[in-house]
Scaffold this motif. Structure first.
Motif, PDB file in Angstrom:
ATOM      1  N   UNK A  28      36.519  43.692  31.310  1.00 23.21           N
ATOM      2  CA  UNK A  28      36.939  42.476  32.012  1.00 23.21           C
ATOM      3  C   UNK A  28      36.817  42.661  33.519  1.00 23.21           C
ATOM      4  N   UNK A  29      37.283  43.791  34.018  1.00 24.23           N
ATOM      5  CA  UNK A  29      37.245  44.067  35.451  1.00 24.23           C
ATOM      6  C   UNK A  29      35.807  44.083  35.972  1.00 24.23           C
ATOM      7  N   UNK A  30      34.952  44.834  35.311  1.00 19.34           N
ATOM      8  CA  UNK A  30      33.563  44.941  35.774  1.00 19.34           C
ATOM      9  C   UNK A  30      32.829  43.615  35.616  1.00 19.34           C
ATOM     10  N   UNK A  64      30.091  39.147  38.241  1.00 20.28           N
ATOM     11  CA  UNK A  64      29.780  37.719  38.308  1.00 20.28           C
ATOM     12  C   UNK A  64      30.242  37.057  39.603  1.00 20.28           C
ATOM     13  N   UNK A  65      31.392  37.480  40.108  1.00 22.26           N
ATOM     14  CA  UNK A  65      31.974  36.786  41.256  1.00 22.26           C
ATOM     15  C   UNK A  65      32.224  37.679  42.465  1.00 22.26           C
ATOM     16  N   UNK A  66      32.033  38.977  42.289  1.00 21.57           N
ATOM     17  CA  UNK A  66      32.361  39.896  43.365  1.00 21.57           C
ATOM     18  C   UNK A  66      33.860  40.153  43.416  1.00 21.57           C
ATOM     19  N   UNK A  67      34.275  40.898  44.428  1.00 20.34           N
ATOM     20  CA  UNK A  67      35.696  41.221  44.576  1.00 20.34           C
ATOM     21  C   UNK A  67      36.545  39.958  44.705  1.00 20.34           C
ATOM     22  N   UNK A  68      35.968  38.897  45.267  1.00 22.06           N
ATOM     23  CA  UNK A  68      36.709  37.644  45.433  1.00 22.06           C
ATOM     24  C   UNK A  68      37.171  37.090  44.092  1.00 22.06           C
ATOM     25  N   UNK A  69      36.433  37.416  43.031  1.00 22.24           N
ATOM     26  CA  UNK A  69      36.819  36.926  41.710  1.00 22.24           C
ATOM     27  C   UNK A  69      38.176  37.436  41.268  1.00 22.24           C
ATOM     28  N   UNK A  70      38.541  38.629  41.730  1.00 21.21           N
ATOM     29  CA  UNK A  70      39.830  39.204  41.364  1.00 21.21           C
ATOM     30  C   UNK A  70      40.985  38.528  42.093  1.00 21.21           C
ATOM     31  N   UNK A 111      49.700  39.147  45.889  1.00 19.93           N
ATOM     32  CA  UNK A 111      48.297  39.464  46.165  1.00 19.93           C
ATOM     33  C   UNK A 111      47.901  40.789  45.526  1.00 19.93           C
ATOM     34  N   UNK A 112      48.814  41.736  45.426  1.00 24.63           N
ATOM     35  CA  UNK A 112      48.519  43.027  44.806  1.00 24.63           C
ATOM     36  C   UNK A 112      48.355  42.897  43.291  1.00 24.63           C
ATOM     37  N   UNK A 113      49.096  41.969  42.697  1.00 25.93           N
ATOM     38  CA  UNK A 113      49.069  41.800  41.247  1.00 25.93           C
ATOM     39  C   UNK A 113      48.026  40.798  40.776  1.00 25.93           C
ATOM     40  N   UNK A 114      47.427  40.054  41.707  1.00 27.75           N
ATOM     41  CA  UNK A 114      46.535  38.969  41.297  1.00 27.75           C
ATOM     42  C   UNK A 114      45.361  39.417  40.424  1.00 27.75           C
ATOM     43  N   UNK A 115      44.717  40.569  40.697  1.00 28.23           N
ATOM     44  CA  UNK A 115      43.635  40.991  39.794  1.00 28.23           C
ATOM     45  C   UNK A 115      44.081  41.109  38.343  1.00 28.23           C
ATOM     46  N   UNK A 116      45.288  41.627  38.113  1.00 29.28           N
ATOM     47  CA  UNK A 116      45.794  41.740  36.745  1.00 29.28           C
ATOM     48  C   UNK A 116      46.105  40.364  36.171  1.00 29.28           C
ATOM     49  N   UNK A 117      46.529  39.432  37.045  1.00 26.39           N
ATOM     50  CA  UNK A 117      46.807  38.079  36.589  1.00 26.39           C
ATOM     51  C   UNK A 117      45.528  37.387  36.137  1.00 26.39           C
ATOM     52  N   UNK A 118      44.443  37.580  36.890  1.00 26.74           N
ATOM     53  CA  UNK A 118      43.156  36.991  36.515  1.00 26.74           C
ATOM     54  C   UNK A 118      42.684  37.565  35.184  1.00 26.74           C
ATOM     55  N   UNK A 119      42.727  38.880  35.042  1.00 27.30           N
ATOM     56  CA  UNK A 119      42.291  39.524  33.802  1.00 27.30           C
ATOM     57  C   UNK A 119      43.162  39.067  32.635  1.00 27.30           C
ATOM     58  N   UNK A 120      44.461  38.979  32.866  1.00 28.89           N
ATOM     59  CA  UNK A 120      45.396  38.521  31.836  1.00 28.89           C
ATOM     60  C   UNK A 120      45.044  37.107  31.366  1.00 28.89           C
TER      61      UNK A 120
END
Length: 303
Positions: A162-164, A169-175, A137-146
């Motif tokens: 990419x982060x912004x 578009x999706x809010x924090x849930x997108x990460x 769960x901690x790494x998931x934002x980087x996985x999405x961006x990757x």
């Protein structure tokens, strides 16, 4: 001085192994993502198809294009692998104190090829799964961006963009897109991998000792890790497909249940399996050989 590895040893060894595998194997991840982003049934992953994907990437971006997404991979893998190995060995060390999870007397307790704690089969299965999902769960934002950098559906130029863009578009849930299938992929993968890795490693060392040959740590670690990764990849690949589709096409794949039904209908559960397996086999061989080799080297230096 004690040969027991310190916390900093696990972090250093894990970071080194994560860096090495990320740099060498990024093109495998890139082409796997391109295969999995396509809707409809795959026409296969023969050499000609992969060559066509690689040629399209190099024509558009040059050879450096095959390493698109490397920065996101490094930000995910270097600290991620370091913390994963540290957490894994902390969990395993605590589990050795529990009779049910302690290794059987028949297991090779003193080894010249590893400094890692020994557990029962159930212990390895649980330790691998718990450590990987806790970190996921901690790494998931980087996985999405990757995943989005590797896809050709987005034109992000920087990690910040990419982060912004995802948050806008999706809010924090997108990460956190695709976290559930990621967990359902990573928990069994990590558990199965660790179980097979430790079993193969122990038996391989015994065979070499019985044959009156000096056990070779590098050979034992690389063969054991590669074999375990191949088995675990085959079993868990369908969830990798679901995870990738949810992360790069959230407007279509809005939930895990819906994604599974679509993938079942289109028969794409095993898109990119060959690439993922190749990547995992090579990555695991590099990562665990570097990790265990670094720990052995640090042990000798402390002695």
């Amino acid at each position: 001085m004690s040969g027991k590895p310190r916390a900093t040893s696990h972090l250093l060894a894990g970071a080194s192994s994560g860096f090495a595998s990320a740099i060498v194997l990024q093109p495998f991840d890139l082409m796997k993502t391109r295969l999995q982003q396509v809707d409809g049934r795959s026409t296969g992953m023969g050499f000609g198809r992969l060559l066509g994907i690689a040629r399209g990437i190099t024509d558009a971006h040059g050879w450096r294009g095959l390493w698109r997404g490397t920065n996101a991979t490094l930000l995910r893998n270097v600290p991620g692998v370091a913390v994963y190995f540290y957490a894994l060995q902390t969990i395993r060390t605590q589990m050795t104190k529990m009779p049910h999870f302690a290794a059987a007397p028949s297991v090779l307790q003193v080894s010249g090829t590893t400094v890692l704690p020994k557990l029962s089969r159930e212990g390895d299965l649980i330790a691998g799964a718990v450590a990987r999902v806790s970190l996921g769960v901690l790494l998931n934002p980087f996985t999405v961006i990757k995943a989005r950098f590797e896809s050709d559906l987005y034109n992000y130029k920087t990690m910040r963009e990419a982060f912004t863009g995802i948050v806008r578009q999706q809010g924090i849930r997108g990460l956190l897109s695709g976290w559930t299938p990621s967990a359902m992929r990573d928990a069994p993968y990590a558990g199965i991998f660790l179980l097979f890795y430790e079993q193969i490693k122990d038996k391989f060392e015994r065979v070499m000792i019985t044959a009156h040959r000096e056990p070779s740590p590098g050979l034992i670690h690389s063969v054991s890790a590669a074999t375990a990764a191949g088995v675990a990849s085959c079993i868990t690949h369908p969830f990798d497909v679901v995870k990738t589709k949810m992360q790069i096409r959230p407007e279509r794949y809005t939930s895990m249940t819906k994604t599974i039904f679509i993938v079942l209908k289109e028969k794409t559960f095993f898109n990119g399996l060959g690439l993922r397996m190749s990547r995992k086999v090579l990555s695991s061989a590099i990562t665990w050989t570097v990790y265990e080799g670094t720990l052995l080297l640090l042990r000798e230096r402390r002695r």
